[in-house]
Design a protein around this motif. Sequence first.
Motif, PDB file in Angstrom:
ATOM      1  N   CYS A 171     -17.730 -81.650  12.859  1.00  0.00           N
ATOM      2  CA  CYS A 171     -17.839 -82.530  14.034  1.00  0.00           C
ATOM      3  C   CYS A 171     -16.869 -82.037  15.114  1.00  0.00           C
ATOM      4  O   CYS A 171     -15.656 -82.137  14.943  1.00  0.00           O
ATOM      5  CB  CYS A 171     -17.517 -83.958  13.634  1.00  0.00           C
ATOM      6  SG  CYS A 171     -18.578 -84.590  12.318  1.00  0.00           S
ATOM      7  N   ILE A 172     -17.408 -81.521  16.186  1.00  0.00           N
ATOM      8  CA  ILE A 172     -16.602 -80.844  17.203  1.00  0.00           C
ATOM      9  C   ILE A 172     -16.331 -81.768  18.386  1.00  0.00           C
ATOM     10  O   ILE A 172     -17.203 -82.517  18.824  1.00  0.00           O
ATOM     11  CB  ILE A 172     -17.317 -79.564  17.668  1.00  0.00           C
ATOM     12  CG1 ILE A 172     -17.493 -78.615  16.471  1.00  0.00           C
ATOM     13  CG2 ILE A 172     -16.548 -78.877  18.784  1.00  0.00           C
ATOM     14  CD1 ILE A 172     -18.416 -77.462  16.747  1.00  0.00           C
ATOM     15  N   GLY A 173     -15.113 -81.711  18.913  1.00  0.00           N
ATOM     16  CA  GLY A 173     -14.750 -82.509  20.074  1.00  0.00           C
ATOM     17  C   GLY A 173     -13.309 -82.952  20.019  1.00  0.00           C
ATOM     18  O   GLY A 173     -12.545 -82.545  19.129  1.00  0.00           O
ATOM     19  N   HIS A 179     -11.707 -78.431  17.721  1.00  0.00           N
ATOM     20  CA  HIS A 179     -11.948 -78.176  19.149  1.00  0.00           C
ATOM     21  C   HIS A 179     -11.817 -76.686  19.433  1.00  0.00           C
ATOM     22  O   HIS A 179     -11.749 -75.874  18.499  1.00  0.00           O
ATOM     23  CB  HIS A 179     -10.971 -78.986  20.003  1.00  0.00           C
ATOM     24  CG  HIS A 179      -9.572 -79.003  19.462  1.00  0.00           C
ATOM     25  ND1 HIS A 179      -8.807 -77.863  19.377  1.00  0.00           N
ATOM     26  CD2 HIS A 179      -8.824 -80.012  18.950  1.00  0.00           C
ATOM     27  CE1 HIS A 179      -7.630 -78.160  18.860  1.00  0.00           C
ATOM     28  NE2 HIS A 179      -7.616 -79.467  18.580  1.00  0.00           N
ATOM     29  N   ALA A 180     -11.771 -76.342  20.720  1.00  0.00           N
ATOM     30  CA  ALA A 180     -11.778 -74.937  21.120  1.00  0.00           C
ATOM     31  C   ALA A 180     -10.638 -74.134  20.494  1.00  0.00           C
ATOM     32  O   ALA A 180     -10.804 -72.973  20.133  1.00  0.00           O
ATOM     33  CB  ALA A 180     -11.711 -74.832  22.645  1.00  0.00           C
ATOM     34  N   VAL A 181      -9.478 -74.761  20.329  1.00  0.00           N
ATOM     35  CA  VAL A 181      -8.297 -74.034  19.854  1.00  0.00           C
ATOM     36  C   VAL A 181      -8.409 -73.660  18.376  1.00  0.00           C
ATOM     37  O   VAL A 181      -7.993 -72.568  17.970  1.00  0.00           O
ATOM     38  CB  VAL A 181      -7.018 -74.868  20.096  1.00  0.00           C
ATOM     39  CG1 VAL A 181      -5.802 -74.170  19.505  1.00  0.00           C
ATOM     40  CG2 VAL A 181      -6.826 -75.120  21.587  1.00  0.00           C
ATOM     41  N   ASN A 182      -8.980 -74.558  17.558  1.00  0.00           N
ATOM     42  CA  ASN A 182      -8.972 -74.311  16.112  1.00  0.00           C
ATOM     43  C   ASN A 182     -10.362 -74.109  15.506  1.00  0.00           C
ATOM     44  O   ASN A 182     -10.507 -74.085  14.282  1.00  0.00           O
ATOM     45  CB  ASN A 182      -8.262 -75.455  15.378  1.00  0.00           C
ATOM     46  CG  ASN A 182      -8.950 -76.800  15.572  1.00  0.00           C
ATOM     47  OD1 ASN A 182      -9.984 -76.887  16.221  1.00  0.00           O
ATOM     48  ND2 ASN A 182      -8.367 -77.845  15.015  1.00  0.00           N
ATOM     49  N   LEU A 183     -11.395 -73.971  16.331  1.00  0.00           N
ATOM     50  CA  LEU A 183     -12.752 -73.841  15.805  1.00  0.00           C
ATOM     51  C   LEU A 183     -12.926 -72.573  14.979  1.00  0.00           C
ATOM     52  O   LEU A 183     -13.444 -72.622  13.865  1.00  0.00           O
ATOM     53  CB  LEU A 183     -13.767 -73.867  16.952  1.00  0.00           C
ATOM     54  CG  LEU A 183     -15.235 -73.667  16.545  1.00  0.00           C
ATOM     55  CD1 LEU A 183     -15.671 -74.723  15.541  1.00  0.00           C
ATOM     56  CD2 LEU A 183     -16.132 -73.691  17.773  1.00  0.00           C
TER      57      LEU A 183
END
Length: 203
Positions: A52-54, A90-94
């Motif tokens: 679940c991204i965000g 999120h973008a940093v740890n995806l």
Amino acid sequence: MSPLTNPFSQQQQQPSSLKIPHTDPEIHSAIIHRLLFHLSQVKEGQPVIIVCIGTDRSTGDSLGPLVGTSLSRYNSHLFRIYGTLDDPIHAVNLQETITSIHELFHQPFIIGIDACLGQSASIGCIQVADGPLKPGAGVNKQLPPIGDIHLTGIVNVGGFMEYFVLQNTRLSLVMRLSEIIASSLYSAIKEWKSHSTYFALRE
């Protein structure tokens, strides 16, 4: 009454994706039916991973973590969740998360969840589609794709000032979309697993 047959052995031709307004009275059954079709791809013993991204720092972008948090409350052993309000993806740890998943699980079947922007007429729609999710595309970010299938909720209009639009998205809509996605996804996985177990025992 006809004899029981395994619904997951029937690979019927279906459209590549489902898009349905959250106000549709049949939305839960439509999403569950679509997910059952996609879950028929899962091989026996293949782990189901939900990513679940965000982020909870943006109302519009909080859909994924809200879904993850709702799913985590089921305490289900049927799937593994990545991405909650307490521990967002999120973008940093995806990329780190994707690497970790493939190190921990053998050939995981990944379901991606994310918010997205779209046309004004599509706001409030939920989409279920085959293939990987492309996170960050709505805000012009180049992030690694993820998922064998994915679900998205269209939370606002796209095309201009995307970060501002996400920040000013109504929480009530995002909450409603997250509730529908979480409950439908849990019901579909539970039904799929019970059917799979039943027919495995009969064979």
